[in-house]
Write a protein that holds these residues in place. Structure first.
Motif, PDB file in Angstrom:
ATOM      1  N   MET A  97       0.799  -1.320   0.002  1.00 28.57           N
ATOM      2  CA  MET A  97       0.208  -0.141   0.110  1.00 28.57           C
ATOM      3  C   MET A  97       0.749   1.587   0.232  1.00 28.57           C
ATOM      4  SD  MET A  97      -3.067  -0.609   2.057  1.00 28.57           S
ATOM      5  CE  MET A  97      -2.695  -0.557   3.793  1.00 28.57           C
ATOM      6  N   GLN A  98       1.806   1.004   1.070  1.00 30.20           N
ATOM      7  CA  GLN A  98       2.697   2.253   0.820  1.00 30.20           C
ATOM      8  C   GLN A  98       3.167   3.027  -0.248  1.00 30.20           C
ATOM      9  OE1 GLN A  98       1.636   4.037   3.354  1.00 30.20           O
ATOM     10  NE2 GLN A  98       1.726   2.216   5.264  1.00 30.20           N
ATOM     11  N   GLY A  99       3.486   1.431  -1.269  1.00 32.92           N
ATOM     12  CA  GLY A  99       4.265   2.216  -2.054  1.00 32.92           C
ATOM     13  C   GLY A  99       2.977   2.304  -3.414  1.00 32.92           C
ATOM     14  N   MET A 100       1.942   3.053  -3.092  1.00 29.73           N
ATOM     15  CA  MET A 100       1.342   2.725  -4.363  1.00 29.73           C
ATOM     16  C   MET A 100       0.330   3.775  -3.834  1.00 29.73           C
ATOM     17  SD  MET A 100      -1.782  -0.081  -5.453  1.00 29.73           S
ATOM     18  CE  MET A 100      -0.777  -1.212  -5.735  1.00 29.73           C
ATOM     19  N   HIS A 101       1.287   4.392  -5.200  1.00 29.48           N
ATOM     20  CA  HIS A 101       0.876   6.006  -5.031  1.00 29.48           C
ATOM     21  C   HIS A 101      -0.714   6.699  -5.732  1.00 29.48           C
ATOM     22  CE1 HIS A 101       4.082   6.582  -2.981  1.00 29.48           C
ATOM     23  NE2 HIS A 101       5.476   6.392  -4.124  1.00 29.48           N
ATOM     24  N   GLU A 102      -1.084   6.017  -6.659  1.00 28.48           N
ATOM     25  CA  GLU A 102      -2.788   6.097  -7.347  1.00 28.48           C
ATOM     26  C   GLU A 102      -3.352   5.369  -6.358  1.00 28.48           C
ATOM     27  OE1 GLU A 102      -2.235   4.377 -11.338  1.00 28.48           O
ATOM     28  OE2 GLU A 102      -0.345   4.394 -10.992  1.00 28.48           O
ATOM     29  N   LEU A 103      -4.282   6.292  -5.953  1.00 24.75           N
ATOM     30  CA  LEU A 103      -5.408   6.512  -4.572  1.00 24.75           C
ATOM     31  C   LEU A 103      -6.572   5.549  -5.755  1.00 24.75           C
ATOM     32  CD1 LEU A 103      -6.236   7.618  -2.826  1.00 24.75           C
ATOM     33  CD2 LEU A 103      -7.423   9.048  -4.026  1.00 24.75           C
ATOM     34  N   ASP A 104      -6.864   5.315  -6.941  1.00 25.92           N
ATOM     35  CA  ASP A 104      -7.539   3.980  -7.063  1.00 25.92           C
ATOM     36  C   ASP A 104      -7.333   2.579  -6.963  1.00 25.92           C
ATOM     37  OD1 ASP A 104      -9.951   5.853  -7.874  1.00 25.92           O
ATOM     38  OD2 ASP A 104      -9.994   4.762 -10.260  1.00 25.92           O
ATOM     39  N   ARG A 105      -5.953   2.796  -7.998  1.00 27.34           N
ATOM     40  CA  ARG A 105      -5.386   1.369  -7.257  1.00 27.34           C
ATOM     41  C   ARG A 105      -5.261   0.769  -6.014  1.00 27.34           C
ATOM     42  NH1 ARG A 105      -0.297   0.958 -10.599  1.00 27.34           N
ATOM     43  NH2 ARG A 105      -0.366  -1.561  -9.484  1.00 27.34           N
ATOM     44  N   LEU A 106      -4.789   1.839  -5.313  1.00 30.81           N
ATOM     45  CA  LEU A 106      -4.538   1.422  -4.062  1.00 30.81           C
ATOM     46  C   LEU A 106      -5.977   1.060  -2.731  1.00 30.81           C
ATOM     47  CD1 LEU A 106      -3.407   2.314  -0.881  1.00 30.81           C
ATOM     48  CD2 LEU A 106      -3.744   4.047  -0.644  1.00 30.81           C
ATOM     49  N   LEU A 107      -7.483   2.404  -3.288  1.00 32.67           N
ATOM     50  CA  LEU A 107      -8.760   1.706  -2.691  1.00 32.67           C
ATOM     51  C   LEU A 107      -8.566   0.422  -3.064  1.00 32.67           C
ATOM     52  CD1 LEU A 107     -10.042   5.024  -3.516  1.00 32.67           C
ATOM     53  CD2 LEU A 107      -8.891   4.176  -1.323  1.00 32.67           C
ATOM     54  N   HIS A 108      -8.765  -0.300  -4.369  1.00 36.13           N
ATOM     55  CA  HIS A 108      -9.214  -1.517  -5.271  1.00 36.13           C
ATOM     56  C   HIS A 108      -8.516  -2.553  -4.000  1.00 36.13           C
ATOM     57  CE1 HIS A 108      -9.046  -4.919  -8.425  1.00 36.13           C
ATOM     58  NE2 HIS A 108      -9.555  -4.044  -7.681  1.00 36.13           N
ATOM     59  N   LEU A 109      -6.820  -2.073  -3.340  1.00 35.53           N
ATOM     60  CA  LEU A 109      -5.581  -3.034  -3.851  1.00 35.53           C
ATOM     61  C   LEU A 109      -6.557  -3.255  -1.954  1.00 35.53           C
ATOM     62  CD1 LEU A 109      -3.971  -4.968  -2.830  1.00 35.53           C
ATOM     63  CD2 LEU A 109      -2.158  -2.253  -1.462  1.00 35.53           C
ATOM     64  N   ILE A 110      -7.129  -2.192  -1.150  1.00 34.18           N
ATOM     65  CA  ILE A 110      -7.595  -1.946   0.079  1.00 34.18           C
ATOM     66  C   ILE A 110      -8.767  -3.570  -0.091  1.00 34.18           C
ATOM     67  CG2 ILE A 110      -8.491  -0.683   2.023  1.00 34.18           C
ATOM     68  CD1 ILE A 110      -6.399   1.476   1.299  1.00 34.18           C
ATOM     69  N   LEU A 111      -9.650  -2.798  -1.180  1.00 38.58           N
ATOM     70  CA  LEU A 111     -11.371  -3.730  -0.367  1.00 38.58           C
ATOM     71  C   LEU A 111     -10.479  -5.078  -0.864  1.00 38.58           C
ATOM     72  CD1 LEU A 111     -13.520  -0.932  -2.498  1.00 38.58           C
ATOM     73  CD2 LEU A 111     -12.994  -1.869   0.251  1.00 38.58           C
ATOM     74  N   THR A 112      -9.599  -5.591  -1.499  1.00 39.07           N
ATOM     75  CA  THR A 112      -8.952  -6.920  -2.368  1.00 39.07           C
ATOM     76  C   THR A 112      -8.978  -7.335  -0.728  1.00 39.07           C
ATOM     77  OG1 THR A 112      -8.686  -5.986  -4.330  1.00 39.07           O
ATOM     78  CG2 THR A 112      -7.985  -8.249  -3.764  1.00 39.07           C
ATOM     79  N   CYS A 113      -7.699  -6.996   0.125  1.00 32.62           N
ATOM     80  CA  CYS A 113      -7.323  -7.472   0.127  1.00 32.62           C
ATOM     81  C   CYS A 113      -8.032  -7.656   1.604  1.00 32.62           C
ATOM     82  CB  CYS A 113      -6.072  -5.956   1.494  1.00 32.62           C
ATOM     83  SG  CYS A 113      -4.728  -6.808   0.507  1.00 32.62           S
ATOM     84  N   VAL A 114      -9.213  -6.771   1.718  1.00 28.00           N
ATOM     85  CA  VAL A 114     -10.695  -6.423   3.250  1.00 28.00           C
ATOM     86  C   VAL A 114     -10.830  -8.134   2.445  1.00 28.00           C
ATOM     87  CG1 VAL A 114     -12.387  -5.812   4.281  1.00 28.00           C
ATOM     88  CG2 VAL A 114     -10.348  -4.390   3.413  1.00 28.00           C
ATOM     89  N   THR A 115     -11.714  -8.824   1.066  1.00 29.10           N
ATOM     90  CA  THR A 115     -12.227  -9.514   0.866  1.00 29.10           C
ATOM     91  C   THR A 115     -11.593 -10.539   0.097  1.00 29.10           C
ATOM     92  OG1 THR A 115     -12.130  -8.378  -1.061  1.00 29.10           O
ATOM     93  CG2 THR A 115     -14.030  -8.297  -0.016  1.00 29.10           C
ATOM     94  N   ALA A 116     -10.342 -10.785   0.694  1.00 27.41           N
ATOM     95  CA  ALA A 116      -9.926 -12.669  -0.103  1.00 27.41           C
ATOM     96  C   ALA A 116      -9.572 -12.923   0.756  1.00 27.41           C
ATOM     97  CB  ALA A 116      -8.323 -11.823  -0.682  1.00 27.41           C
ATOM     98  N   GLY A 117      -9.918 -14.274   0.262  1.00 29.39           N
ATOM     99  CA  GLY A 117     -10.096 -15.921   1.594  1.00 29.39           C
ATOM    100  C   GLY A 117      -8.647 -15.457   2.398  1.00 29.39           C
ATOM    101  N   GLY A 118      -7.609 -15.976   2.023  1.00 34.12           N
ATOM    102  CA  GLY A 118      -7.061 -16.101   3.010  1.00 34.12           C
ATOM    103  C   GLY A 118      -6.515 -15.202   3.996  1.00 34.12           C
ATOM    104  N   ALA A 119      -7.340 -13.304   3.816  1.00 32.04           N
ATOM    105  CA  ALA A 119      -6.505 -12.652   4.570  1.00 32.04           C
ATOM    106  C   ALA A 119      -7.166 -12.343   5.405  1.00 32.04           C
ATOM    107  CB  ALA A 119      -6.830 -11.224   4.064  1.00 32.04           C
ATOM    108  N   ILE A 120      -8.222 -10.892   5.761  1.00 31.92           N
ATOM    109  CA  ILE A 120      -9.887 -10.970   6.926  1.00 31.92           C
ATOM    110  C   ILE A 120     -10.777 -11.723   6.304  1.00 31.92           C
ATOM    111  CG2 ILE A 120     -10.512  -8.673   7.497  1.00 31.92           C
ATOM    112  CD1 ILE A 120      -8.212  -7.252   6.321  1.00 31.92           C
ATOM    113  N   GLY A 121     -10.566 -11.869   5.199  1.00 31.09           N
ATOM    114  CA  GLY A 121     -11.751 -12.998   4.870  1.00 31.09           C
ATOM    115  C   GLY A 121     -13.929 -12.356   4.611  1.00 31.09           C
ATOM    116  N   PHE A 122     -13.824 -10.905   4.483  1.00 29.21           N
ATOM    117  CA  PHE A 122     -15.119 -10.650   4.443  1.00 29.21           C
ATOM    118  C   PHE A 122     -15.765 -10.532   2.929  1.00 29.21           C
ATOM    119  CE2 PHE A 122     -13.775  -8.414   8.363  1.00 29.21           C
ATOM    120  CZ  PHE A 122     -14.581  -8.379   8.745  1.00 29.21           C
ATOM    121  N   ASN A 123     -16.907 -10.855   3.118  1.00 26.80           N
ATOM    122  CA  ASN A 123     -16.976 -11.320   1.699  1.00 26.80           C
ATOM    123  C   ASN A 123     -17.425 -10.492   0.482  1.00 26.80           C
ATOM    124  OD1 ASN A 123     -19.497 -13.630   2.883  1.00 26.80           O
ATOM    125  ND2 ASN A 123     -17.476 -14.359   1.536  1.00 26.80           N
TER     126      ASN A 123
END
Lengths: 806, 124
Positions: free
Chosen positions: A356-382
């Motif tokens: 995240m810290q290496g990502m400066h484009e806001l759109d891509r960063l937001l997408h990364l954040i949400l992907t992480c929240v929903t990715a199975g192996g990590a936080i596991g939300f739908n």
């Protein structure tokens, strides 16, 4: 003691002979006339010798011997036979020889007779002592056998004990141990069923370990309740061996015995198992026959009870330790797993944080954040939605949403994910290849607008209070935005504020609608940690974006500056004669083309006087233009060094006003004059300054005429203001107009030679002005705005001394 | 039917000259005094040819040319300028022809005819 002899003799004379002879030689003799008398005598008292002499009866000799032998069966009595000498050859049956012990033929001497008797008695005596010896030997050997048996059983015991001790040494569990013990015990005592009952110090329930009577290789273990008052239970109190001959007679306790051994069991021995003075349990041995056990069997087992008890205690301790170890190991494993899990999540957070810290484009960063929240192996939300605060507008705005809109879509995505077996790591590695798909959730999210004034809404509360909210019953909750309720159909979700230091940037809303799991503390905690990281990253990206814009602006400014510089250099170069010539040639070509073209046309249409008149007028105009160009070029290229004289600028301005009076009037321009009378006289070249000002004021008049052409205000509203003042070391002359104004580009190029916005203009007027003012050591400021006019401010140094002139 | 020519020229006298000469050649001439005016025309009308001057106040001919190209119309452009050296600027190469201004308009007229005919043939 004298030997008793029985003599059978039919002849009376002979009977006397035997009587006397035997008496004389010290023998007790009984003389009977017949065999039957002899049998009678033998029945009454014992004899040491029987002598059968002459037969008088009509029974055979062999029968006689047999009947005598019959009577003397119990104790052997030797028989001596006296035979006739003649019968030696006729009729003596030699078969008798084996049945009698000695025989004496007639005639015999008394001496011989007695000697024979004595010999007979010696033999009998020897035989007797031999037999006694034999008996003793036999007796002794019998005793030896007994001892051996005893030793054997002792050896057997020792072997069993040894075996049991071996069993103790091996750390095996109670089932295996008892199986082995039972095999050893069987060598000491026969049984149909065997079991042990172990005391449990913590509970009133006891543990029964039973060898399955049906299948000896199987060990049954179960908990039982044993009454201390009945059957085997009593041994727990008495600590004494208990022998039960027939359990059927002990009606009260029968079921107890059957419970601990088998239903077939009839006789039972119960041994207490005592290890180091402590009763650890009992050993039950049972037989299906009544009264099977004797004291001897019990004694045998008694000797091995102590090692059995030790081994069992050892085993149960072992089991206990093993169980504890296993339990401990399990706990350790669970802990480890938990720690591993936490570690994995933390390392993921770290990785995501780095990404995240290496990502400066806001759109891509937001997408990364949400992907992480929903990715199975990590936080596991739908699904996850990201909303950002816009403080200027006072709203919270949905920025991006990730996740399936329907259960069907969720299934499809999970299917894909499980097939690709992607974990968050993979997402991170492929985040660029994994385009943010425009999903329904995304669209819904982007439509969310919340006013910050709506203070009861949970999203706003999360932002205002910097708190995480878990909404359990969202569908019936008034304080939840209707879009979240109605379009996402989610009943349980969590709102986590995105914090960047003390500032709340927005919130993440996440649910687990499709996995059907409820949101637990752990995932909320993880999400909160994650949100803090994400907040910082967003802030950073935002700052980066702003910085990028600033850098871009600076870059542009720098480029502009460079460009201006280049242009300056270029315009300097343009002043060189060569460029000048090229430009002048170009400037001259236009009027020449026109003049030539019309002259040509006039030749063709010389009869059409109208055309000739018009064409010649144009030709005249173009020639005039050519002259003007020439004049300007001359002015510019050799303006000559200014001739400085002390004078008053106000006077020059008045002159110019007079000169341009007609132009002002033509355009209906109001002139405002604010000439300060007390301005000092300064050194300047009046001719050049006049030229410079005329060029400027003519431009103003042209600009106003353009404005009138465009219809910007009716004529009469326009004005030109001329003013003179002093400021610091300079005399300040201001020329202001309300004309069309200039764009920044025009202002930039204003003083470049040949730059013009006037059709047919030479582009030299202001270049000349600029040159003149510079040569006077002054400068020009220009303020202008398209549509409202321009303002030229000329600064001339307040010089009265020629020594300072350039 | 007369071919329509859009003449982009800031010099009023030259406008008069070209219009007079081209009308005689049976062309219909529309005059534009600046690049912006011409672009406004092009958005509304169609022409068979554009004659474009380069040295103009405001947007010059080179800028105008690229904007005309961006409009993606198939109208051929002839650059007509007093200055021969612009021919070397690649930005002018998208024009069909380049004619240096002269009082003798024969070359311009020939070029106009050729370009229109060639373009028509190509289009048909």
């Amino acid at each position: 003691m004298t030997e008793a002899i029985l003599v059978v003799e039919s002849n009376e004379y002979e009977r006397k002979f035997f009587h006397n002879t035997l008496a004389i030689h010290g023998f007790t003799a009984e003389i009977v006339p017949s065999v039957s008398d002899a049998v009678e005598q033998l029945k009454i008292k014992p004899f040491d010798l029987v002598i059968i002499s002459h037969f008088v009866e009509n029974i055979s000799l062999s029968d006689s011997i047999l009947s005598v032998r019959k009577v003397c069966d119990s104790s052997y009595v030797p028989i001596m036979l006296i035979t006739d000498s003649d019968s030696d050859h006729n009729g003596f049956d030699h078969n008798y020889i084996t049945d009698v012990d000695d025989y004496l033929p007639r005639p015999f001497s008394v001496k011989m007779f007695i000697a024979r008797i004595r010999a007979m008695f010696r033999i009998a005596h020897l035989e007797k002592s031999l037999s006694y010896c034999h008996l003793t030997v036999e007796e002794k050997s019998k005793n030896g056998e007994k001892k051996i048996t005893k030793t054997r059983s002792q050896v057997k015991q020792m072997l069993v004990i040894n075996k049991i001790l071996n069993i103790i040494a091996a750390d095996i569990n109670i089932d295996v141990l008892f199986g082995a013990l039972a095999r050893e015990i069987r060598k000491l005592i026969a049984f149909d069923a065997i079991s042990i009952i172990l005391k449990n110090s913590y509970q009133d329930v006891q543990r029964l370990v039973l060898i399955d009577p049906e299948d000896n290789s199987r060990v049954i273990t179960k908990n039982i309740y044993l009454l201390a008052s009945k059957g085997p239970g009593r041994v727990f109190l008495t600590r004494q061996i208990m022998l039960v001959g027939n359990v059927r007679k002990d009606m009260d306790s029968q079921i107890e015995y059957e419970q601990v051994l088998s239903t077939q069991v009839k006789s039972v021995v119960i041994f207490p198992l005592i290890s180091k003075g402590k009763l650890i349990g009992i050993l039950n041995v049972g037989s299906n026959k009544p009264k099977s056990y004797r004291k001897g069997d019990i004694r045998l087992v008694k000797k091995v009870l102590s090692p059995i008890a030790s081994s069992i205690e050892n085993a149960s301790l072992y089991s206990e330790v093993k169980a504890l170890t296993e339990q401990l190991q399990q706990t350790v494993n669970e802990r480890n797993k938990e720690i591993e899990n936490k570690y994995y999540q933390l390392s993921l957070l770290n990785k995501v944080g780095n990404a995240m810290q290496g990502m400066h484009e806001l759109d891509r960063l937001l997408h990364l954040i949400l992907t992480c929240v929903t990715a199975g192996g990590a936080i596991g939300f739908n699904r996850a939605m990201l909303l950002l605060v816009n403080h200027e507008k006072g709203i919270v705005k949905g920025m991006m949403g990730v996740g399936p809109a329907t259960a069907e879509e969720a299934g499809r995505i999970w299917d894909k994910l499980s097939k690709e077996n992607w974990r968050l790591d993979d997402f991170l590695a492929h985040i660029d290849e994994y385009p943010s798909q425009k999903s329904a959730v995304d669209e819904i999210t982007r439509s969310i607008r919340l006013s910050l004034d709506n203070e009861s809404d949970f999203v706003i509360r999360s932002i205002m209070e910097k708190k995480t909210f878990l909404i359990n019953d969202a569908l019936y909750e008034k304080r939840v935005h209707p879009i979240i309720k109605e379009k996402l159909h989610t009943n349980e979700f969590v709102i986590v504020p995105l914090l960047a230091r003390d500032k709340v940037l927005g919130v993440i809303i996440a649910d687990k609608l499709f996995s059907g799991k409820s949101i637990d503390k752990d995932s909320i905690q993880l999400l909160t940690m994650f949100a803090n990281q994400a907040g910082l990253a967003i802030e950073r990206a935002d700052a980066y974006e702003k910085l990028t814009v600033k850098i871009e602006e600076l870059k542009e400014a720098y480029e502009e500056l460079k460009d201006t510089q280049n242009k300056l250099v270029r315009s300097e170069r343009l002043a060189t004669i060569g460029k000048m010539a090229a430009h002048v040639a170009h400037e001259i070509r236009n009027p020449l083309t026109t003049i030539g073209g019309f002259a040509h046309a006039m030749m063709k249409f010389s009869h059409d006087m109208e055309k000739v008149k018009r064409n010649s007028k144009i030709i005249y105009e173009e020639v005039y233009r050519l002259e003007r160009i020439l004049q300007n070029v001359l002015d510019f290229t050799k303006p000559g060094s200014p001739v400085f004289e002390l004078g008053c600028i106000n006077e020059v301005i008045d002159e110019i006003i007079n000169f341009l009076q007609d132009d002002f009037e033509n355009c209906n321009i109001t002139l405002r004059k604010e000439l300060h009378l007390d301005i000092p006289r300064i050194l300047f070249d009046a001719q050049q300054i006049r030229q410079a000002f005329i060029n400027l004021i003519k431009n103003s008049i042209y600009s106003i005429s353009e404005a009138i052409k465009c219809g910007n205000g009716s004529s009469g509203n326009h004005l030109i203001e001329l003013s003179t003042t002093t400021e610091n070391e300079y005399l300040k002359i201001k020329i202001l107009d309300t004309g069309v104004g200039m764009t920044p580009t025009v202002i930039e190029n204003l003083f470049n030679p040949f730059f013009t916005t006037k059709p047919g203009g030479s582009g030299l007027g202001l270049a000349v002005t600029h040159k003149i003012i510079e040569e006077h050591g002054g400068f020009i400021d220009v303020i202008s705005k398209v549509g409202s006019g321009s303002e030229f401010i000329i600064y001339l140094p307040l010089r009265t001394d020629l020594s300072g002139t350039p | 039917m007369n071919e329509r020519i859009l003449l982009i020229e800031d010099d009023v006298n030259q406008q008069i000259l070209y219009e007079q000469e081209l009308v005689q050649e049976k062309y219909q001439v529309v005059l534009a005094s600046s690049a912006q005016e011409a672009l406004d025309y092009l958005k509304k009308q169609t022409f068979d040819l554009i004659i474009l001057d380069i040295c103009m106040p405001g947007k010059d001919g080179i800028e105008a040319l690229s904007e005309i190209m961006e409009l993606n119309n198939k109208i051929p452009v002839i650059i007509n300028t007093a200055y021969g050296t612009y021919k070397e600027n690649f930005l002018t190469w998208s024009a069909e022809a380049y004619v240096v201004k002269s009082s003798d308009l024969t070359e311009l007229k020939t070029t106009i005819r050729n370009v229109i005919d060639r373009n028509k043939a190509g289009v048909d």
